[in-house]
Design a protein around this motif. Structure first.
Motif, PDB file in Angstrom:
ATOM      1  N   GLY A  14       0.838  -1.252  -0.148  1.00  0.00           N
ATOM      2  CA  GLY A  14       0.514  -0.269  -0.040  1.00  0.00           C
ATOM      3  C   GLY A  14       0.796   1.122   0.232  1.00  0.00           C
ATOM      4  O   GLY A  14       0.142   1.969   0.218  1.00  0.00           O
ATOM      5  N   HIS A  15       1.982   1.182  -0.276  1.00  0.00           N
ATOM      6  CA  HIS A  15       2.726   2.788  -0.061  1.00  0.00           C
ATOM      7  C   HIS A  15       3.048   2.206  -1.303  1.00  0.00           C
ATOM      8  O   HIS A  15       3.628   2.454  -2.562  1.00  0.00           O
ATOM      9  CB  HIS A  15       3.960   2.457   0.428  1.00  0.00           C
ATOM     10  CG  HIS A  15       4.864   3.460   0.083  1.00  0.00           C
ATOM     11  ND1 HIS A  15       4.800   4.432   1.144  1.00  0.00           N
ATOM     12  CD2 HIS A  15       5.789   4.095   0.039  1.00  0.00           C
ATOM     13  CE1 HIS A  15       5.398   5.937   0.580  1.00  0.00           C
ATOM     14  NE2 HIS A  15       6.649   5.662   0.616  1.00  0.00           N
ATOM     15  N   ASP A  16       2.487   4.511  -1.900  1.00  0.00           N
ATOM     16  CA  ASP A  16       2.400   4.169  -3.207  1.00  0.00           C
ATOM     17  C   ASP A  16       3.606   5.576  -3.318  1.00  0.00           C
ATOM     18  O   ASP A  16       3.621   7.247  -2.818  1.00  0.00           O
ATOM     19  CB  ASP A  16       0.743   5.075  -3.726  1.00  0.00           C
ATOM     20  CG  ASP A  16      -0.399   4.078  -3.769  1.00  0.00           C
ATOM     21  OD1 ASP A  16      -0.098   2.892  -4.454  1.00  0.00           O
ATOM     22  OD2 ASP A  16      -1.109   4.654  -2.924  1.00  0.00           O
ATOM     23  N   HIS A  36      10.233  16.834  -2.526  1.00  0.00           N
ATOM     24  CA  HIS A  36      10.912  16.620  -0.963  1.00  0.00           C
ATOM     25  C   HIS A  36      11.052  14.889  -1.219  1.00  0.00           C
ATOM     26  O   HIS A  36      11.076  13.990  -2.079  1.00  0.00           O
ATOM     27  CB  HIS A  36       9.636  16.555  -0.373  1.00  0.00           C
ATOM     28  CG  HIS A  36       8.455  15.502  -0.802  1.00  0.00           C
ATOM     29  ND1 HIS A  36       8.348  14.330   0.266  1.00  0.00           N
ATOM     30  CD2 HIS A  36       7.090  15.836  -1.186  1.00  0.00           C
ATOM     31  CE1 HIS A  36       7.905  14.028  -0.452  1.00  0.00           C
ATOM     32  NE2 HIS A  36       6.687  14.381  -0.807  1.00  0.00           N
ATOM     33  N   SER A  37      12.208  14.751  -0.141  1.00  0.00           N
ATOM     34  CA  SER A  37      12.568  13.145   0.156  1.00  0.00           C
ATOM     35  C   SER A  37      11.609  12.366  -0.087  1.00  0.00           C
ATOM     36  O   SER A  37      11.037  12.697   0.832  1.00  0.00           O
ATOM     37  CB  SER A  37      13.898  13.141   1.344  1.00  0.00           C
ATOM     38  OG  SER A  37      14.470  12.789   1.221  1.00  0.00           O
ATOM     39  N   GLY A  38      11.778  11.485  -0.902  1.00  0.00           N
ATOM     40  CA  GLY A  38      10.340  10.485  -0.778  1.00  0.00           C
ATOM     41  C   GLY A  38       9.172  10.745  -1.177  1.00  0.00           C
ATOM     42  O   GLY A  38       8.521  10.414  -1.542  1.00  0.00           O
ATOM     43  N   ALA A  39       9.601  11.919  -2.377  1.00  0.00           N
ATOM     44  CA  ALA A  39       8.357  12.160  -3.500  1.00  0.00           C
ATOM     45  C   ALA A  39       8.501  11.370  -4.488  1.00  0.00           C
ATOM     46  O   ALA A  39       7.351  11.449  -5.316  1.00  0.00           O
ATOM     47  CB  ALA A  39       8.500  14.132  -3.522  1.00  0.00           C
ATOM     48  N   GLY A  40       9.401  10.588  -4.935  1.00  0.00           N
ATOM     49  CA  GLY A  40       9.284   9.762  -5.695  1.00  0.00           C
ATOM     50  C   GLY A  40      10.080   9.910  -6.869  1.00  0.00           C
ATOM     51  O   GLY A  40       9.850   9.323  -8.017  1.00  0.00           O
ATOM     52  N   LYS A  41      11.053  10.555  -6.553  1.00  0.00           N
ATOM     53  CA  LYS A  41      11.879  11.208  -8.089  1.00  0.00           C
ATOM     54  C   LYS A  41      13.171  10.081  -8.351  1.00  0.00           C
ATOM     55  O   LYS A  41      12.866   9.479  -9.217  1.00  0.00           O
ATOM     56  CB  LYS A  41      13.111  12.619  -7.567  1.00  0.00           C
ATOM     57  CG  LYS A  41      11.860  13.296  -6.470  1.00  0.00           C
ATOM     58  CD  LYS A  41      13.495  14.404  -7.072  1.00  0.00           C
ATOM     59  CE  LYS A  41      13.839  14.275  -5.692  1.00  0.00           C
ATOM     60  NZ  LYS A  41      13.291  14.015  -3.621  1.00  0.00           N
ATOM     61  N   SER A  42      13.778   9.349  -7.560  1.00  0.00           N
ATOM     62  CA  SER A  42      14.865   7.564  -7.599  1.00  0.00           C
ATOM     63  C   SER A  42      13.358   7.310  -8.286  1.00  0.00           C
ATOM     64  O   SER A  42      13.724   6.045  -9.134  1.00  0.00           O
ATOM     65  CB  SER A  42      15.191   8.217  -6.711  1.00  0.00           C
ATOM     66  OG  SER A  42      15.963   8.997  -6.297  1.00  0.00           O
ATOM     67  N   THR A  43      12.273   6.730  -7.782  1.00  0.00           N
ATOM     68  CA  THR A  43      11.579   5.743  -8.300  1.00  0.00           C
ATOM     69  C   THR A  43      11.188   6.392  -9.803  1.00  0.00           C
ATOM     70  O   THR A  43      11.148   5.138 -11.011  1.00  0.00           O
ATOM     71  CB  THR A  43       9.754   5.966  -7.674  1.00  0.00           C
ATOM     72  OG1 THR A  43      10.327   5.288  -5.993  1.00  0.00           O
ATOM     73  CG2 THR A  43       9.410   4.529  -8.446  1.00  0.00           C
ATOM     74  N   LEU A  44      11.064   7.017 -10.386  1.00  0.00           N
ATOM     75  CA  LEU A  44      10.074   7.837 -11.570  1.00  0.00           C
ATOM     76  C   LEU A  44      12.215   7.362 -12.814  1.00  0.00           C
ATOM     77  O   LEU A  44      11.688   6.484 -13.266  1.00  0.00           O
ATOM     78  CB  LEU A  44       9.602   8.878 -11.602  1.00  0.00           C
ATOM     79  CG  LEU A  44      10.008   9.764 -12.926  1.00  0.00           C
ATOM     80  CD1 LEU A  44       8.587  10.753 -12.634  1.00  0.00           C
ATOM     81  CD2 LEU A  44      10.590  10.205 -13.804  1.00  0.00           C
TER      82      LEU A  44
HETATM   83  N1  LIG Z   1      12.471  -0.594  -2.660  1.00  0.00           N
HETATM   84  C1  LIG Z   1      11.471  -0.566  -2.267  1.00  0.00           C
HETATM   85  N2  LIG Z   1      10.737  -1.218  -1.031  1.00  0.00           N
HETATM   86  C2  LIG Z   1       9.713   0.531  -0.444  1.00  0.00           C
HETATM   87  N3  LIG Z   1       9.729   1.690  -0.416  1.00  0.00           N
HETATM   88  C3  LIG Z   1      10.853   1.764  -1.660  1.00  0.00           C
HETATM   89  C4  LIG Z   1      11.632   1.110  -1.872  1.00  0.00           C
HETATM   90  N4  LIG Z   1      12.080   2.163  -2.753  1.00  0.00           N
HETATM   91  C5  LIG Z   1      11.623   3.406  -2.435  1.00  0.00           C
HETATM   92  N5  LIG Z   1      10.321   3.163  -1.493  1.00  0.00           N
HETATM   93  C6  LIG Z   1       9.446   4.670  -1.266  1.00  0.00           C
HETATM   94  O1  LIG Z   1       9.561   5.150  -2.437  1.00  0.00           O
HETATM   95  C7  LIG Z   1       8.815   6.727  -1.785  1.00  0.00           C
HETATM   96  C8  LIG Z   1       9.607   7.104  -3.216  1.00  0.00           C
HETATM   97  O2  LIG Z   1      11.521   7.365  -2.967  1.00  0.00           O
HETATM   98  P1  LIG Z   1      12.073   7.550  -3.882  1.00  0.00           P
HETATM   99  O3  LIG Z   1      13.960   6.712  -4.158  1.00  0.00           O
HETATM  100  O4  LIG Z   1      11.588   7.526  -5.532  1.00  0.00           O
HETATM  101  O5  LIG Z   1      12.157   9.035  -3.340  1.00  0.00           O
HETATM  102  P2  LIG Z   1      12.938   9.943  -3.689  1.00  0.00           P
HETATM  103  O6  LIG Z   1      11.812  11.316  -4.353  1.00  0.00           O
HETATM  104  O7  LIG Z   1      14.600  10.099  -4.666  1.00  0.00           O
HETATM  105  O8  LIG Z   1      13.784  10.762  -2.914  1.00  0.00           O
HETATM  106  P3  LIG Z   1      15.524  11.374  -1.938  1.00  0.00           P
HETATM  107  O9  LIG Z   1      15.162  12.603  -2.237  1.00  0.00           O
HETATM  108  O10 LIG Z   1      15.232  11.327  -0.602  1.00  0.00           O
HETATM  109  O11 LIG Z   1      16.822  10.856  -2.996  1.00  0.00           O
HETATM  110  C9  LIG Z   1       9.810   6.679  -0.714  1.00  0.00           C
HETATM  111  O12 LIG Z   1       8.867   7.183   0.567  1.00  0.00           O
HETATM  112  C10 LIG Z   1      10.679   5.338  -0.539  1.00  0.00           C
HETATM  113  O13 LIG Z   1       9.881   5.006   0.900  1.00  0.00           O
END
Ligand SMILES: Nc1ncnc2c1ncn2[C@@H]1O[C@H](COP(=O)(O)OP(=O)(O)OP(=O)(O)O)[C@@H](O)[C@H]1O
Ligand SMILES: [Mg+2]
Lengths: 221, 326
Positions: A14-16, A36-44
């Motif tokens: 459930g964590h989007d 912000h940190s955790g906004a999803g940048k790296s995920t994208l």
């Molecule tokens: N492998 C994973 N398993 C579970 N949750 C994850 C995983 N990778 C990322 N998340 C969660 O997804 C959300 C987005 O993470 P992401 O790394 O994309 O953030 P970010 O914008 O890159 O942050 P930062 O600026 O700190 O690098 C966060 O809440 C993180 O906890």
């Protein structure tokens, strides 16, 4: 060049990390990704280079739906993308030269061509004298620049950078950004995730802003 | 038209470049993994010894069986028939019989050993002279020693000859002395089977040992594998150095095995030759030879590849950059 079509990414229970993100990035663009940190940048960024798959929606790169790229196609796909990682991802038991040469060795270039290109890439990031050094003997900023040299040495079509200026002083940060603009000018699509709002807003490029996994600014060029 | 030809030749040079790059990576992987193996001499030597000993055991046993088989075959007349003549046959009749028997096609020679001569020989050889002298009469019968024709190794033919000779009037009893040969052959057969079973088990053991060694080396290079995959390294590319590592460990172990077997046989060679000389034989132990050692090196290399392949197939695909966080 890069298209996100209503993309969601859900981790575990459930964590989007991304919610319904739609965006189009053109071939000749340089785009910043903030939030912000955790906004999803790296995920994208991870979805673009197939380190992860979207839970819903489609990601297209160079007109190709990544859902159709199987495990065997992933290496090919990644060779077309240069990536600067948030944590460098250097090999600490190999010299700077060997680190930068890695993508070329993988692509099967012969060693003279590798030598030429590696020196050119190291020259661009101002590290031409350090090619024999081991990464541990370099400062954080220098390591970051080795990572940048490795990302561009294979002349990729797309350059992704996750916090490329995280460890650099303002002057060096500005210089690195100018480097990315240079690559963009010769036709590389560049997408940079960065916290540094001051630097980013000074540069007059499109800015995408994520908040809690939603794209709240910059979805249209 | 010309542009198409140009295109074709360009794609051909591109292909040549790819091939050159691929070969180059093979060279690099081979050299790199060899350096890594040599970089850690203690662990590598230990691995080589383990594999060498495991391979040397069955191969050495098989080699010994080979030698024993040669020994059996090199016995000029592996079987001999002793014909004990009836009491009432005198020397002249016995001589005539010897001539008749020697005339058969399946007999090479037949020699008559008179009972008196036999008694004399026996008493000097056995040291029972006093006992024999005190006997009221010579207990030994007249004896005809029959040597079958060479090439009559087949048991069935020997048995037929035996039956023929036993049926002769003058013969009281015919004894075919080949039990020891059959025993030797049986032992060699058993030994060979043991070597095969032992070999199969130890070969499996070697593959597993090498698989485990490669697994550890995969684990210790996890970060590197992730990075290589991140910048577009295919599974084949990542796999290559580990396969070469397996090859080096395996062929090194094969070389150790070859040297062990060779050394052991060399060590045994001298006493065996001396023993053979005592029996008037020129038998010599045969070692594995250069080809034998080379075969072992190749076998070891193949086992190493197999073990590495096992480890790589099992553990490498599990290491994907997606699992962690970039
Ligand atoms: N492998 C994973 N398993 C579970 N949750 C994850 C995983 N990778 C990322 N998340 C969660 O997804 C959300 C987005 O993470 P992401 O790394 O994309 O953030 P970010 O914008 O890159 O942050 P930062 O600026 O700190 O690098 C966060 O809440 C993180 O906890
Ligand atoms: Mg991040």
């Amino acid at each position: 060049m890069i298209t996100f079509d209503r993309v969601s990414k859900r981790y575990g229970e459930g964590h989007d990390a991304l919610r319904e993100v739609s965006v189009e990035i053109d071939r000749d663009e340089l785009v910043f990704l903030t939030g912000h940190s955790g906004a999803g940048k790296s995920t994208l960024l991870r979805l673009i280079m197939l380190m992860d798959r979207p839970t819903r929606g489609r990601v297209l790169v160079d007109g190709r739906d990544l859902a159709g790229v199987g495990p065997r196609g992933i290496p090919r796909h990644r060779r077309d993308i240069g990536v600067v990682f948030q944590n460098h991802q250097l090999l600490f038991d190999r010299s700077v030269f060997d680190n930068v040469a890695l993508p070329l060795v993988i692509a099967g270039f012969d060693h003279r061509e590798i030598g030429r290109r590696v020196r050119a890439a190291l020259g661009k990031v101002g590290l031409h004298e350090r090619e024999r050094a081991m990464p541990v003997t370099l400062s954080g900023g220098e390591q970051q620049r080795v990572g940048i040299a490795r990302a561009v040495v294979g002349r990729p079509k797309i350059l992704l950078a996750d916090e490329p200026t995280g460890n650099l002083d303002p002057a060096l940060s500005a210089e690195i950004m100018r480097l990315f603009e240079d690559f963009n000018r010769v036709g590389v699509t560049v997408l940079i995730a960065s916290h540094d709002l001051v630097l980013v807003s000074r540069l007059h490029h499109r800015i995408l802003t994520l908040r809690e996994g939603r794209l709240v600014r910059g979805s249209a060029p | 038209m010309s542009s198409r030809r140009e295109g074709a030749s360009r794609s051909r040079t591109l292909l040549a470049h790819r091939l050159a790059g691929w070969l180059q990576h093979h060279r690099l992987s081979a050299a790199d993994s060899l350096l890594k193996v040599l970089d850690n001499p203690f662990a590598s030597v230990l691995t080589w010894l383990v594999i060498g000993i495991a391979l040397a055991l069955p191969v050495g046993l098989d080699q010994v069986m080979d030698n024993a088989g040669r020994l059996g075959a090199s016995w000029d007349h592996p079987a001999q028939l002793s014909l004990f003549l009836r009491e009432d046959i005198d020397g002249a009749q016995a001589q005539a019989l010897a001539a008749r028997v020697a005339g058969r096609a399946d007999v090479e020679a037949a020699s008559f050993l008179a009972r008196d001569a036999a008694l004399e020989e026996f008493s000097t050889l056995s040291g029972f002279a006093d006992v024999l002298a005190s006997m009221p009469q010579n207990p030994l019968p007249n004896l005809l020693l029959v040597t079958p024709a060479p090439g009559l190794e087949d048991a069935a033919l020997l048995q037929a000859l035996h039956a023929d000779l036993a049926a002769l009037d003058e013969v009281d009893e015919a004894v075919l002395d080949m039990a020891w040969l059959q025993r030797l052959r049986g032992l060699i057969d058993l030994g060979r089977r043991a070597a095969l079973v032992l070999g199969a088990m130890l070969v499996l053991g070697v593959v597993l040992i090498l698989g485990n060694t490669i697994r550890l080396s995969i684990e210790s290079r996890r970060e590197e594998i992730v990075v290589v995959k991140l910048v577009g390294g295919s599974n084949a590319f990542v796999r290559r150095p580990f396969l070469y590592t397996g090859l080096w460990y395996g062929s090194g172990g094969g070389l150790v095995a070859g040297l062990l077997v060779w050394g052991a046989l060399w060590y045994l060679g001298e006493p065996v030759a001396r023993l053979a000389a005592l029996y008037g034989s020129s038998f010599e132990l045969a070692g594995p030879g250069v080809m034998g050692v080379l075969n072992l090196v190749i076998l070891g290399g193949l086992l190493g590849l197999a073990g590495a392949w096992l480890a790589v197939a099992r553990h490498l695909s599990a290491i994907e950059p997606g699992a962690g966080r970039a």
